[in-house]
Design an enzyme around this catalytic site. Structure first.
Site, mmCIF file in Angstrom:
data_model
loop_
_atom_site.group_PDB
_atom_site.id
_atom_site.type_symbol
_atom_site.label_atom_id
_atom_site.label_comp_id
_atom_site.label_asym_id
_atom_site.label_seq_id
_atom_site.Cartn_x
_atom_site.Cartn_y
_atom_site.Cartn_z
ATOM 1 C CG ASP A 65 15.848 21.419 3.926
ATOM 2 O OD1 ASP A 65 16.103 20.978 4.426
ATOM 3 O OD2 ASP A 65 15.923 22.809 4.906
ATOM 4 C CB ALA A 98 14.895 34.776 2.754
ATOM 5 C CE LYS A 107 7.843 20.723 -1.765
ATOM 6 N NZ LYS A 107 6.117 21.691 -1.129
ATOM 7 C CG MET A 138 7.793 29.040 4.059
ATOM 8 S SD MET A 138 7.704 27.543 5.043
ATOM 9 C CE MET A 138 7.539 28.516 6.228
ATOM 10 C CB ILE A 182 14.002 32.545 10.685
ATOM 11 C CG1 ILE A 182 14.471 33.724 11.487
ATOM 12 C CG2 ILE A 182 12.664 33.040 9.933
ATOM 13 C CD1 ILE A 182 13.566 34.013 12.318
ATOM 14 N N GLY A 225 18.810 27.020 4.670
ATOM 15 C CA GLY A 225 18.543 28.119 3.618
ATOM 16 C C GLY A 225 18.138 29.645 5.559
HETATM 17 N N1 SAH Z 1 14.872 29.310 7.880
HETATM 18 C C1 SAH Z 1 15.066 29.913 6.350
HETATM 19 C C2 SAH Z 1 14.012 30.968 5.346
HETATM 20 C C3 SAH Z 1 12.577 28.957 5.552
HETATM 21 S S1 SAH Z 1 11.066 29.419 4.788
HETATM 22 C C4 SAH Z 1 15.179 31.610 6.414
HETATM 23 O O1 SAH Z 1 15.626 32.018 7.359
HETATM 24 O O2 SAH Z 1 15.431 32.354 5.197
HETATM 25 C C5 SAH Z 1 11.389 28.746 3.466
HETATM 26 C C6 SAH Z 1 10.973 30.592 2.774
HETATM 27 O O3 SAH Z 1 11.681 31.045 2.519
HETATM 28 C C7 SAH Z 1 10.471 30.566 0.867
HETATM 29 O O4 SAH Z 1 9.048 30.576 1.283
HETATM 30 C C8 SAH Z 1 10.939 32.133 0.716
HETATM 31 O O5 SAH Z 1 9.535 32.931 1.439
HETATM 32 C C9 SAH Z 1 11.739 32.397 1.858
HETATM 33 N N2 SAH Z 1 13.495 32.365 0.625
HETATM 34 C C10 SAH Z 1 13.964 31.699 1.168
HETATM 35 N N3 SAH Z 1 15.201 32.112 0.908
HETATM 36 C C11 SAH Z 1 14.739 33.362 0.223
HETATM 37 C C12 SAH Z 1 15.542 33.831 -0.950
HETATM 38 N N4 SAH Z 1 16.773 33.614 -1.336
HETATM 39 N N5 SAH Z 1 14.721 34.930 -1.954
HETATM 40 C C13 SAH Z 1 13.610 34.773 -1.902
HETATM 41 N N6 SAH Z 1 13.078 34.337 -0.514
HETATM 42 C C14 SAH Z 1 13.666 33.407 -0.049
#
Ligand code: SAH
Length: 468
Positions: free
Chosen positions: A251, A335, A273, A385, A309, A304
């Site tokens: 991504d 995150a 995106k 998000m 999650i 990420g």
């Molecule tokens: N699977 C990912 C989440 C994906 S949804 C996880 O487990 O973290 C994407 C959302 O994750 C973003 O809109 C934001 O709210 C959050 N996010 C991901 N990385 C982040 C970061 N480094 N700092 C803050 N928010 C983060």
């Protein structure tokens, strides 16, 4: 090369150790692991060695050193704190043509103990010819991190199959190709991930396939969570599989510093995106994953945080399973956990927070949110998000009875070099979020513990709100 590294079979062979302190004990531990017969010559024993003597694990001679003690030894170790004694041992051993190690005294040694990475039966020995044991230990630590913990199990597994593979594939080049593919293929990956149950069946099938067809390659997918952004928060398994994959599907939010951990020659496909472009649909991504794996490639689907999650990892897993493609899921630091750690917010804390909820106010999962369930006392809520929904979230939570004074924190680009941590109260949240001109990705934490956040990037905010 000043030293030849060799692996010595010491089972039931006599090793004489001069000295009975903890330094001697450290060497004796290694010797016992290798099933050597250990004779200790020393007027005294440290408590642990005394125990070993009582347990019959070592043979003890409560004497001062004399060359006669070396009779029958295949190796000698001198570990006393008396240079004169160590020197006498070294000389006596050499005279007998027996290899000797004098601990921490290179010039008196004819062999040295390497630093060891033990994945028995696989063993890595590291040495610096005595020039720096600390460096040897550091290199060992790096190798420790590189080699999967279950590598020994994999070596045992391969050993068990060796004869059958030889019989099934008598042609040597074909057999070598098979083994090459085996160690980076789905069976080995499964064993390393601890899925030994089906491994024998999969091996039988792989062998059958190699024998019948010309051994068509079989692809697989690694669904890898890479954490919130800091590459040091990758798991060891994530790194190992990134090194193994032929193609990487990622991504936009996965930083280059993480993609750089992948194999240099791996193909990279950005399925996220990008500004000005349409987001690829999930259907397109699913189809791409299946196609890539069916073409025999090892596909890393990099996400990420954690794949399960808010990562649509569950959907991808279901599609791949339905297509009969082997999948390994690698968990990542989500995150919410990474950002909380970085900001110093304990998500649960006695007296302040007894539960934590990860939630999103966006999209298919956000529409039907049970707001009433989020406003309990001592309850921390982490919104994913949701940066664009902050006005809505604030209004809903106030409407459901959360006090305006409830602490909140905004965690922007957590664990990234330009991370910001902002805190405020629920009533003031919309103003703060607006003034801060939030950048993606951002998390919102609501709950008493948010007050503990260590603010970072606060100055920027002051300037911006002052100008507004
Ligand atoms: N699977 C990912 C989440 C994906 S949804 C996880 O487990 O973290 C994407 C959302 O994750 C973003 O809109 C934001 O709210 C959050 N996010 C991901 N990385 C982040 C970061 N480094 N700092 C803050 N928010 C983060």
């Amino acid at each position: 090369m000043d030293y030849l590294p060799i692996f010595v079979d010491l089972r039931d062979r006599l090793v004489v150790v001069i000295g009975g302190g903890v330094v001697a004990q450290r060497k004796i531990e290694h010797l016992l692991k290798a099933h050597a017969r250990v004779r200790v010559v020393s007027p005294e024993l440290c408590p642990d060695l005394a125990l070993y003597r009582d347990q019959g694990r070592i043979e003890y001679r409560p004497l001062l050193f004399s060359p006669a003690q070396l009779e029958g030894a295949v190796l000698v170790v001198a570990a006393t704190d008396d240079i004169g004694v160590n020197d006498a041992v070294s000389v006596a051993a050499r005279e007998r043509g027996v290899l000797v190690n004098v601990v921490d005294d290179g010039p008196r040694c004819t062999f040295i103990f390497p630093a060891i990475v033990d994945r028995s039966p696989l063993i890595v020995a590291v040495g610096t010819a005595g020039s720096s044991p600390t460096l040897a230990r550091r290199v060992r630590t790096q190798i420790e991190a590189l080699l999967p913990a279950r590598l020994g199990g994999l070596a045992d597994f391969a050993a068990r199959w060796r004869e059958s593979v030889k019989k099934a594939l008598p042609d040597l080049p074909q057999r070598l190709r098979f083994w090459d593919g085996f160690f980076t293929g789905p069976v080995a990956t499964g064993v390393l991930a601890g899925n030994v149950a089906g491994a024998d069946d999969s091996m039988r099938a792989a062998l059958e396939q190699a024998r019948s067809a010309a051994g068509e390659a079989r692809g697989e997918v690694y669904l890898i969570g890479v954490g919130p952004g800091d590459p040091d928060l990758l798991t060891l398994r994530a790194q190992q599989l990134l090194q193994q994959a032929d193609v990487i599907l990622h991504d936009r939010l996965v930083p280059d510093s993480i993609l750089d951990r992948a194999r240099r020659d791996a193909e990279r496909i950005n399925v996220g995106k990008t500004p000005g472009h349409h987001e690829h649909t999930q259907d397109y991504i699913n189809q791409l994953l299946v196609e890539q794996a069916r073409s025999g490639r090892r596909v890393a689907r990099v996400k990420g945080g954690d794949p399960f999650i808010f990562g649509r990892g569950g959907e991808e897993l279901a599609v791949l399973r339905a297509a009969g493609i082997p999948v390994v899921v690698v968990p990542g630091i989500t995150a919410g956990l990474g950002a909380a750690a970085s900001a110093g917010i304990p998500l649960t804390l006695r007296g302040l927070s007894q539960a934590v909820t990860f939630v999103t106010a966006t999209g298919a999962q956000g529409g039907s949110l049970n707001w009433a369930a989020l406003v309990h006392p001592q309850h921390t809520v982490v919104f994913y998000m949701s940066a664009a929904q902050i006005d809505h979230i604030t209004a809903k939570l106030l409407e459901h009875g959360l006090p305006g004074a409830q602490p909140v924190a905004l965690l922007e680009r957590a664990t990234w070099p330009d991370e910001r941590v902002l805190k405020s109260t629920l009533a003031d949240l919309p103003r703060l979020a607006h003034a801060a001109k939030l950048q993606s990705p951002t998390l919102l934490v609501i709950g008493e513990v948010a007050a503990l956040a260590q603010v970072r990037g606060f100055i920027d905010l002051q300037e911006q709100s002052g100008a507004a």
